[in-house]
Design an enzyme around this catalytic site. Structure first.
Site, PDB file in Angstrom:
ATOM      1  N   TYR A   1      35.250 -78.724  11.340  1.00 53.75           N
ATOM      2  CA  TYR A   1      35.933 -77.851  10.375  1.00 53.75           C
ATOM      3  C   TYR A   1      34.902 -76.929   9.754  1.00 53.75           C
ATOM      4  O   TYR A   1      34.087 -77.329   8.931  1.00 53.75           O
ATOM      5  CB  TYR A   1      36.642 -78.667   9.288  1.00 53.75           C
ATOM      6  CG  TYR A   1      37.714 -79.620   9.791  1.00 53.75           C
ATOM      7  CD1 TYR A   1      38.344 -79.434  11.011  1.00 53.75           C
ATOM      8  CD2 TYR A   1      38.107 -80.714   9.014  1.00 53.75           C
ATOM      9  CE1 TYR A   1      39.316 -80.313  11.451  1.00 53.75           C
ATOM     10  CE2 TYR A   1      39.086 -81.587   9.452  1.00 53.75           C
ATOM     11  CZ  TYR A   1      39.682 -81.388  10.675  1.00 53.75           C
ATOM     12  OH  TYR A   1      40.650 -82.257  11.115  1.00 53.75           O
TER      13      TYR A   1
ATOM     14  N   GLY B   1      52.689 -76.980   7.358  1.00 52.90           N
ATOM     15  CA  GLY B   1      53.237 -76.161   6.271  1.00 52.90           C
ATOM     16  C   GLY B   1      54.625 -75.618   6.564  1.00 52.90           C
ATOM     17  O   GLY B   1      55.336 -75.177   5.663  1.00 52.90           O
TER      18      GLY B   1
ATOM     19  N   GLY C   1      54.117 -80.475   9.204  1.00 53.84           N
ATOM     20  CA  GLY C   1      54.260 -79.500  10.290  1.00 53.84           C
ATOM     21  C   GLY C   1      53.392 -78.283  10.014  1.00 53.84           C
ATOM     22  O   GLY C   1      53.816 -77.149  10.234  1.00 53.84           O
TER      23      GLY C   1
ATOM     24  N   HIS D   1      37.219 -87.218  17.640  1.00 52.06           N
ATOM     25  CA  HIS D   1      38.251 -86.213  17.307  1.00 52.06           C
ATOM     26  C   HIS D   1      39.152 -85.915  18.507  1.00 52.06           C
ATOM     27  O   HIS D   1      40.372 -85.836  18.384  1.00 52.06           O
ATOM     28  CB  HIS D   1      37.546 -84.934  16.834  1.00 52.06           C
ATOM     29  CG  HIS D   1      38.383 -84.051  15.977  1.00 52.06           C
ATOM     30  ND1 HIS D   1      37.862 -83.175  15.075  1.00 52.06           N
ATOM     31  CD2 HIS D   1      39.715 -83.899  15.881  1.00 52.06           C
ATOM     32  CE1 HIS D   1      38.828 -82.529  14.458  1.00 52.06           C
ATOM     33  NE2 HIS D   1      39.971 -82.949  14.941  1.00 52.06           N
TER      34      HIS D   1
HETATM   35  P1  ATR Z   1      47.347 -80.063   8.300  1.00 49.65           P
HETATM   36  O1  ATR Z   1      47.272 -81.543   8.491  1.00 49.65           O
HETATM   37  O2  ATR Z   1      47.094 -79.344   9.584  1.00 49.65           O
HETATM   38  O3  ATR Z   1      46.566 -79.561   7.137  1.00 49.65           O
HETATM   39  P2  ATR Z   1      49.970 -80.196   6.988  1.00 49.65           P
HETATM   40  O4  ATR Z   1      49.397 -81.190   6.084  1.00 49.65           O
HETATM   41  O5  ATR Z   1      51.169 -80.536   7.785  1.00 49.65           O
HETATM   42  O6  ATR Z   1      48.880 -79.709   8.039  1.00 49.65           O
HETATM   43  O7  ATR Z   1      50.263 -78.837   6.221  1.00 49.65           O
HETATM   44  C1  ATR Z   1      49.277 -78.108   5.531  1.00 49.65           C
HETATM   45  C2  ATR Z   1      49.899 -76.814   5.059  1.00 49.65           C
HETATM   46  O8  ATR Z   1      50.978 -77.124   4.158  1.00 49.65           O
HETATM   47  C3  ATR Z   1      48.967 -75.913   4.288  1.00 49.65           C
HETATM   48  O9  ATR Z   1      49.229 -74.580   4.680  1.00 49.65           O
HETATM   49  C4  ATR Z   1      49.341 -76.145   2.833  1.00 49.65           C
HETATM   50  O10 ATR Z   1      49.154 -74.976   2.059  1.00 49.65           O
HETATM   51  P3  ATR Z   1      48.412 -74.987   0.630  1.00 49.65           P
HETATM   52  O11 ATR Z   1      46.983 -75.176   0.920  1.00 49.65           O
HETATM   53  O12 ATR Z   1      48.745 -73.676   0.077  1.00 49.65           O
HETATM   54  O13 ATR Z   1      49.008 -76.130  -0.156  1.00 49.65           O
HETATM   55  C5  ATR Z   1      50.819 -76.437   2.934  1.00 49.65           C
HETATM   56  N1  ATR Z   1      51.306 -77.356   1.867  1.00 49.65           N
HETATM   57  C6  ATR Z   1      50.831 -78.577   1.566  1.00 49.65           C
HETATM   58  N2  ATR Z   1      51.562 -79.140   0.581  1.00 49.65           N
HETATM   59  C7  ATR Z   1      52.510 -78.235   0.251  1.00 49.65           C
HETATM   60  C8  ATR Z   1      53.569 -78.221  -0.694  1.00 49.65           C
HETATM   61  N3  ATR Z   1      53.805 -79.267  -1.469  1.00 49.65           N
HETATM   62  N4  ATR Z   1      54.348 -77.102  -0.767  1.00 49.65           N
HETATM   63  C9  ATR Z   1      54.108 -76.030   0.039  1.00 49.65           C
HETATM   64  N5  ATR Z   1      53.134 -75.994   0.969  1.00 49.65           N
HETATM   65  C10 ATR Z   1      52.344 -77.073   1.077  1.00 49.65           C
END
Ligand code: ATR
Length: 342
Positions: free
Chosen positions: A61, A212, A210, A128
């Site tokens: 990352y 977001g 998913g 990973h």
């Molecule tokens: P990953 O594991 O790939 O991070 P995820 O957890 O399914 O994926 O989703 C992450 C995404 O959801 C991010 O774009 C996050 O945006 P923010 O950084 O702006 O929060 C978004 N996300 C997480 N929690 C959220 C919530 N409660 N409402 C809206 N968006 C959310």
């Protein structure tokens, strides 16, 4: 602050974590530009203070910058309060990106992560992605040595097939398998989840929202910034995105009826799968983090679950484009092939 986040046992080797973790990837990369360090450190401290102590990162990352950020956040006695999970496998060399699981690389990657994180030991160290040129037993052999030396406490695999998990577990117990599992990513339920359960391996669900989409639907896609990798994912483009946005709208309606948010429904669905499942939603905002831990108190009825599953099963588009080293392409050669080549 009083915490309502339950603790659960992940795997069968003694690791105990918060029932929800914090995915840290989006703080540094992939979902738009990196966010300011100070804000992210505040968010990490807020999460720990709220009872979310499983922090998830990877050396890829950034690359590397997310681990460095965590290193900063863990200073001043914070490290002892968390379960720190990171990952290795993506090697960034002159020839491009490679996936490596050979012993020399595993050791070098671990040493480098320890330095960046500024810690003596990693609690949970995942491969990973599986290096399909190296028998999983060989990779595990080196990870086992790292456990014996006290550099890592527990071993995990990410995006590994049931067969690979089984072979790895025979060398040294696997504590957790991290895999994409959510309302719209359920193919893991056929073989991987039952295999983890049979072997007593904990399940860490990544992208539980998913990425977001299950939180924001079309609005998310409309507001992608430059360099957001979600633009490359089949589910987030063109007609698929339009269709999937209608599913989000239906989930949103159900959330309204239940007096919660769509993110909370998506997370609650995972929390209802069993106390061996830890979703690690990624967020960069304290308000979203607070909402996400609220999912732990959302109760779903059997009807809610089947309605949610019915809506989400109509998802269109693969979760990744081809060639992304998912569990479907994670079988490795037998050890004899490695020994013959050595
Ligand atoms: P990953 O594991 O790939 O991070 P995820 O957890 O399914 O994926 O989703 C992450 C995404 O959801 C991010 O774009 C996050 O945006 P923010 O950084 O702006 O929060 C978004 N996300 C997480 N929690 C959220 C919530 N409660 N409402 C809206 N968006 C959310």
């Amino acid at each position: 602050m009083a915490t309502n986040v339950p603790r659960i046992k992940l795997g069968s080797q003694g690791l105990e974590v918060s029932a929800q973790g914090l995915g840290c990837m989006g703080m540094s990369c992939f979902y738009g530009p990196p966010k300011p360090d100070e804000d992210m450190i505040n968010l990490i401290h807020h999460a720990i203070h709220s009872g979310v102590t499983l922090l998830d990162t990877s050396d890829m990352y950034g690359p590397h910058t997310n681990e460095i950020l965590l290193g900063k956040a863990l200073k001043g006695g914070v490290r002892e309060k968390v379960q720190l999970a990171t990952k290795f496998a993506y090697s960034f060399g002159e020839g491009g990106i490679d996936i490596r699981g050979d012993p020399e690389y595993v050791r070098a990657a671990c040493e480098a992560s320890l330095k960046r994180l500024e810690v003596d030991c990693i609690d949970l160290y995942y491969q990973h992605r599986v290096d399909t040129r190296v028998p999983i037993e060989i990779t595990m052999g080196e990870l086992k040595k790292l456990v014996e030396e006290g550099k890592i406490k527990y071993i995990g695999l990410s995006e590994a097939s049931a067969a690979t998990i089984r072979r790895a577990h025979a060398v040294h117990p696997i504590t957790a398998v991290q895999i994409e599992w959510s309302l719209w990513a359920r193919d893991v339920e056929e073989e991987i989840i039952p295999t983890c359960r049979e072997l007593g391996i904990g399940i860490v669900a990544y992208s539980p929202l998913g990425r977001g989409f299950l939180s924001s639907g079309a609005k998310l896609v409309e507001n992608f910034s430059e360099g957001d990798i979600r633009k490359m994912l089949p589910r987030f483009g063109g007609e698929n995105a339009e269709h999937n946005a209608t599913l989000y709208e239906r989930i949103n309606k159900l959330a309204e009826q239940k007096g919660c948010t769509p993110s909370q429904l998506a997370l609650a669905w995972l929390h209802h799968q069993g106390n061996d499942v830890v979703p690690i939603p990624g967020t960069t905002r304290i308000e979203n983090f607070n909402q996400n831990i609220g999912a732990l108190s959302v109760k779903l009825t059997a009807d809610d679950v089947s309605e949610l599953e019915c809506i989400a099963s109509a998802v269109k588009g693969d979760r990744y484009p081809p060639g992304m080293n998912t569990w479907k392409e994670s079988d490795t050669p037998p050890v004899s092939a490695w020994n013959a080549g050595a």
